[in-house]
Design an enzyme around this catalytic site. Sequence first.
Site, PDB file in Angstrom:
ATOM      1  N   LYS A   1     -33.984  38.492   0.880  1.00 32.02           N
ATOM      2  CA  LYS A   1     -34.294  40.010   1.716  1.00 32.02           C
ATOM      3  C   LYS A   1     -35.426  40.602   0.190  1.00 32.02           C
ATOM      4  O   LYS A   1     -36.603  41.552   1.741  1.00 32.02           O
ATOM      5  CB  LYS A   1     -33.704  41.310   0.748  1.00 32.02           C
ATOM      6  CG  LYS A   1     -31.541  41.028   1.615  1.00 32.02           C
ATOM      7  CD  LYS A   1     -30.615  41.805   1.349  1.00 32.02           C
ATOM      8  CE  LYS A   1     -30.063  42.116  -0.671  1.00 32.02           C
ATOM      9  NZ  LYS A   1     -29.967  40.756  -0.802  1.00 32.02           N
TER      10      LYS A   1
ATOM     11  N   ARG B   1     -34.506  38.731 -14.009  1.00 31.67           N
ATOM     12  CA  ARG B   1     -33.928  40.275 -14.261  1.00 31.67           C
ATOM     13  C   ARG B   1     -32.763  39.972 -15.193  1.00 31.67           C
ATOM     14  O   ARG B   1     -32.427  38.893 -15.343  1.00 31.67           O
ATOM     15  CB  ARG B   1     -33.267  40.512 -12.946  1.00 31.67           C
ATOM     16  CG  ARG B   1     -34.724  41.445 -12.144  1.00 31.67           C
ATOM     17  CD  ARG B   1     -34.179  41.284 -11.099  1.00 31.67           C
ATOM     18  NE  ARG B   1     -32.988  41.054 -10.311  1.00 31.67           N
ATOM     19  CZ  ARG B   1     -32.535  41.533  -9.593  1.00 31.67           C
ATOM     20  NH1 ARG B   1     -33.237  41.513  -8.237  1.00 31.67           N
ATOM     21  NH2 ARG B   1     -31.265  42.175  -9.061  1.00 31.67           N
TER      22      ARG B   1
ATOM     23  N   ARG C   1     -24.520  49.892   0.833  1.00 35.32           N
ATOM     24  CA  ARG C   1     -23.796  48.704   0.012  1.00 35.32           C
ATOM     25  C   ARG C   1     -22.502  48.204   0.124  1.00 35.32           C
ATOM     26  O   ARG C   1     -21.579  47.983   0.245  1.00 35.32           O
ATOM     27  CB  ARG C   1     -24.392  48.930  -1.268  1.00 35.32           C
ATOM     28  CG  ARG C   1     -25.234  47.178  -1.417  1.00 35.32           C
ATOM     29  CD  ARG C   1     -25.615  46.956  -2.846  1.00 35.32           C
ATOM     30  NE  ARG C   1     -26.063  46.435  -3.846  1.00 35.32           N
ATOM     31  CZ  ARG C   1     -27.167  45.472  -3.749  1.00 35.32           C
ATOM     32  NH1 ARG C   1     -27.609  46.239  -3.562  1.00 35.32           N
ATOM     33  NH2 ARG C   1     -27.132  44.649  -4.180  1.00 35.32           N
TER      34      ARG C   1
ATOM     35  N   ARG D   1     -21.915  40.065  -8.878  1.00 36.65           N
ATOM     36  CA  ARG D   1     -22.133  40.200  -7.778  1.00 36.65           C
ATOM     37  C   ARG D   1     -22.243  39.732  -5.767  1.00 36.65           C
ATOM     38  O   ARG D   1     -21.863  39.965  -5.075  1.00 36.65           O
ATOM     39  CB  ARG D   1     -23.981  40.327  -7.579  1.00 36.65           C
ATOM     40  CG  ARG D   1     -24.080  41.116  -9.039  1.00 36.65           C
ATOM     41  CD  ARG D   1     -25.795  40.900  -9.386  1.00 36.65           C
ATOM     42  NE  ARG D   1     -26.611  40.186  -9.156  1.00 36.65           N
ATOM     43  CZ  ARG D   1     -28.033  40.016  -8.828  1.00 36.65           C
ATOM     44  NH1 ARG D   1     -28.027  39.107 -10.112  1.00 36.65           N
ATOM     45  NH2 ARG D   1     -28.936  40.318  -8.380  1.00 36.65           N
TER      46      ARG D   1
ATOM     47  N   ARG E   1     -34.901  33.029  -9.979  1.00 36.69           N
ATOM     48  CA  ARG E   1     -35.654  34.516  -9.596  1.00 36.69           C
ATOM     49  C   ARG E   1     -36.313  34.585 -10.694  1.00 36.69           C
ATOM     50  O   ARG E   1     -35.865  34.994 -11.577  1.00 36.69           O
ATOM     51  CB  ARG E   1     -35.105  35.335  -8.905  1.00 36.69           C
ATOM     52  CG  ARG E   1     -35.880  36.298  -8.842  1.00 36.69           C
ATOM     53  CD  ARG E   1     -34.934  37.272  -7.777  1.00 36.69           C
ATOM     54  NE  ARG E   1     -33.785  37.700  -7.942  1.00 36.69           N
ATOM     55  CZ  ARG E   1     -32.384  38.744  -7.061  1.00 36.69           C
ATOM     56  NH1 ARG E   1     -33.469  38.163  -6.378  1.00 36.69           N
ATOM     57  NH2 ARG E   1     -32.001  38.815  -7.391  1.00 36.69           N
TER      58      ARG E   1
END
Length: 216
Positions: A13, A160, A88, A171, A127
Amino acid sequence: MKLIIMGPPGAGKGTQAAYIKEYYHIPHISTGDMFREAIKEETDLGLEAKSYIEKGALVPDSVTIGLVEERLSKPDCKNGFLLDGFPRTIPQAKALDEILHNLKMKLDAVVNIAVDESVLVDRIVGRRVCINCGAGYHIRNQQPKQEGICDVCGGSLIQRKDDTEETVVNRLKVYASQTKPLLEYYENLHLVKSVNGIGDIQEIFKNIQMLLGGNE
Ligand code: ADP
Ligand code: ADP
Ligand code: ZN
């Protein structure tokens, strides 16, 4: 263009949002980025959000909805916006309907990035993000020109805190139970445009452009 970009954590995204916002000249509104900024600045909002985010849980709707309402009311959203990471939950989607109604705005589309779950853990754990501007990279799939340094601003790349294997599992569960039902919600409104999120990043963006039509 008034858009939502949806998809599970790690779908791409943020990566696609960077292209969409350039092309359509609309602000990219990422609730995740807003929370991370607040955590960095140690505001009350940041302090509240931090514990949820680090567990991979959702920040309560009561906090999140107010934040988005305030942001969408700013003048730069008049001609369009790209919401990323919001809504969400079904209550967030219903609240968004009301916010947009009050602002006399209407959604144009919900871009859904469809990705098989099997690739998500690798994408998230690999990431890296710029500590300064938030630009996203991947240790193999999307490397910066110079290791550890952001191409855009020269900032340092970090991992992160919530991009660990343990947190990701939670998640993904939260996505499946709370967020995925939103696809049906928006399908009923005939707004969903799905794109295959596996493959070359530029190709995926081209497909999104085709789905959305010309410049606005
Ligand atoms: P999201 O915002 O949906 O959580 P990101 O855009 O941050 O996802 O992408 C998650 C990770 O996957 C990042 O490390 C990014 O570099 C990488 N990535 C994004 N798109 C692709 C793609 N098409 N193929 C491979 N890796 C990708
Ligand atoms: P990703 O796309 O990888 O899931 P985000 O940056 O969108 O990551 O979100 C990071 C975290 O911020 C989420 O796991 C959640 O804790 C919190 N968050 C972001 N947006 C929302 C939202 N709309 N409602 C509740 N929590 C949110
Ligand atoms: Zn940067």
